[in-house]
Design a protein around this motif. Structure first.
Motif, PDB file in Angstrom:
ATOM      1  N   LEU A   1     -18.863  15.652 -39.035  1.00 53.35           N
ATOM      2  CA  LEU A   1     -20.158  15.376 -38.413  1.00 53.35           C
ATOM      3  C   LEU A   1     -21.257  16.187 -39.088  1.00 53.35           C
ATOM      4  O   LEU A   1     -22.352  15.666 -39.349  1.00 53.35           O
TER       5      LEU A   1
ATOM      6  N   CYS B   1     -20.847  10.526 -31.788  1.00 55.38           N
ATOM      7  CA  CYS B   1     -22.178  11.095 -32.007  1.00 55.38           C
ATOM      8  C   CYS B   1     -22.760  10.616 -33.334  1.00 55.38           C
ATOM      9  O   CYS B   1     -23.926  10.213 -33.407  1.00 55.38           O
TER      10      CYS B   1
ATOM     11  N   CYS C   1     -13.201  17.556 -37.291  1.00 54.39           N
ATOM     12  CA  CYS C   1     -14.193  16.577 -36.818  1.00 54.39           C
ATOM     13  C   CYS C   1     -15.606  17.148 -36.860  1.00 54.39           C
ATOM     14  O   CYS C   1     -16.561  16.445 -37.195  1.00 54.39           O
ATOM     15  N   LYS C   2     -15.735  18.417 -36.528  1.00 57.49           N
ATOM     16  CA  LYS C   2     -17.047  19.056 -36.601  1.00 57.49           C
ATOM     17  C   LYS C   2     -17.558  19.087 -38.043  1.00 57.49           C
ATOM     18  O   LYS C   2     -18.735  18.837 -38.302  1.00 57.49           O
TER      19      LYS C   2
ATOM     20  N   GLN D   1     -17.209  13.605 -31.954  1.00 58.12           N
ATOM     21  CA  GLN D   1     -18.080  13.769 -33.123  1.00 58.12           C
ATOM     22  C   GLN D   1     -18.325  12.438 -33.820  1.00 58.12           C
ATOM     23  O   GLN D   1     -19.418  12.169 -34.309  1.00 58.12           O
TER      24      GLN D   1
ATOM     25  N   ALA E   1     -22.347  17.304 -28.467  1.00 61.90           N
ATOM     26  CA  ALA E   1     -21.538  17.270 -29.694  1.00 61.90           C
ATOM     27  C   ALA E   1     -22.218  18.047 -30.818  1.00 61.90           C
ATOM     28  O   ALA E   1     -21.560  18.711 -31.626  1.00 61.90           O
TER      29      ALA E   1
END
Length: 295
Positions: A195, A231, A191-192, A228, A255
């Motif tokens: 993003l 965000c 997920c990071k 994420q 986030a």
């Protein structure tokens, strides 16, 4: 002792590897031992040029006696000395050869590590080659199902791409990281990475690609239900509304604060593009089609 002279050790070893009227066969085992002794002695004396050559020959000798692991170790030593001497092309060649030798042993991790060492040494001197080596190092681990071991490599390659202002390449590598993370169930890293890719596209003033990236990544359930994702959605909404203050507020959210520093720095500089133009495009897309308007 005369044999402690590395020059004489090298000369004796060279003779053992060559055929002559008096020598009808080579003796690579004895020669390799002599090359190794000479290499250690040269390195102790800080005669790096000669030490590098001795390690190169010791590596060749280990290959000749069917010991690719030791050959790889010696080639790494030669690469390290090439670094000391500023021989960047040789450094790349030697680490790549060491990687190949480790692969012959069926060891993907040290094979990848050798490429990563080379890439790290080349980041400033030859960033393009560094990226290629990081990429090849990732492939070795990916092919062996060890994606999680490659996370630092994805991070390093992305950082170089950003330094080179090759933002499309950086985003693509982040998406690749996300796919790798998915394969080893590293949901948070996945997920990071997604993003981060969206932020990179926004920093590069490519709102449409950022939006497309968001839509594609949102097809992945893990990302769709993540902080994420929320965000990213807030960022894109703020862009569509032309709200610079909201963009800055989201860029300071937790986030984003939990991402890698190189991405945080990009996020904190948002917005970089023309928000009015983006808002205009978003408004045009939302306007219903007038079937009676043929203009």
């Amino acid at each position: 002792m005369a044999n402690s002279d590395p020059d004489k050790l090298m000369s004796k070893a060279d003779k053992l590897t060559k055929l002559s009227f008096t020598r009808w066969s080579t003796d690579w085992k004895s020669a390799t031992s002599l090359y190794e002794q000479a290499a250690v002695s040269y390195r102790f004396r800080k005669e790096n040029e000669k030490a590098k050559e001795a390690f190169e020959k010791a590596s060749k000798g280990q290959e000749m006696i069917s010991s690719p692991w030791d050959a790889a170790k010696h080639m790494e030593s030669a690469a390290g000395l090439a670094k000391e001497l500023g021989r960047w092309n040789e450094l790349s060649d030697h680490y790549r050869r060491a990687s190949e030798l480790y692969s012959e042993c069926g060891r993907s991790q040290p094979a990848s590590d050798a490429l990563a060492k080379g890439a790290s040494a080349l980041e400033d001197a030859s960033p393009d080659e560094a990226v290629r080596m990081y990429t090849d190092a990732c492939v070795l681990l990916e092919d062996d199902g060890k994606e999680q071991m490659a996370f630092d490599l994805y991070r390093a390659a992305t950082s170089i791409y950003i330094k080179l202002e090759r933002y499309t390449d950086a985003a693509a590598f982040l998406l690749r990281w996300g796919v790798a993370a998915d394969k080893c169930n590293a949901v948070n890293s996945q997920c990071k990475a997604y993003l981060c890719a969206i932020i990179v596209y926004l920093y590069a003033n490519d709102f449409q690609q950022a939006q497309k990236c968001y839509n594609d990544c949102s097809q992945v359930a893990a990302f769709l239900n993540s902080d994420q994702n929320r965000c990213a959605m807030k960022l894109l909404s703020a862009y569509e509304e032309g709200d610079a203050e909201e963009i800055k507020r989201v860029a300071h959210s937790s986030a984003i604060s939990n991402l890698d520093h190189v991405i945080i720095r990009l996020a904190r500089k948002l917005p970089t593009g023309d928000l009015k133009e983006i808002k205009k495009e978003a408004t045009n897309e939302e306007e219903p089609l007038d079937e009676n308007d043929l203009t």
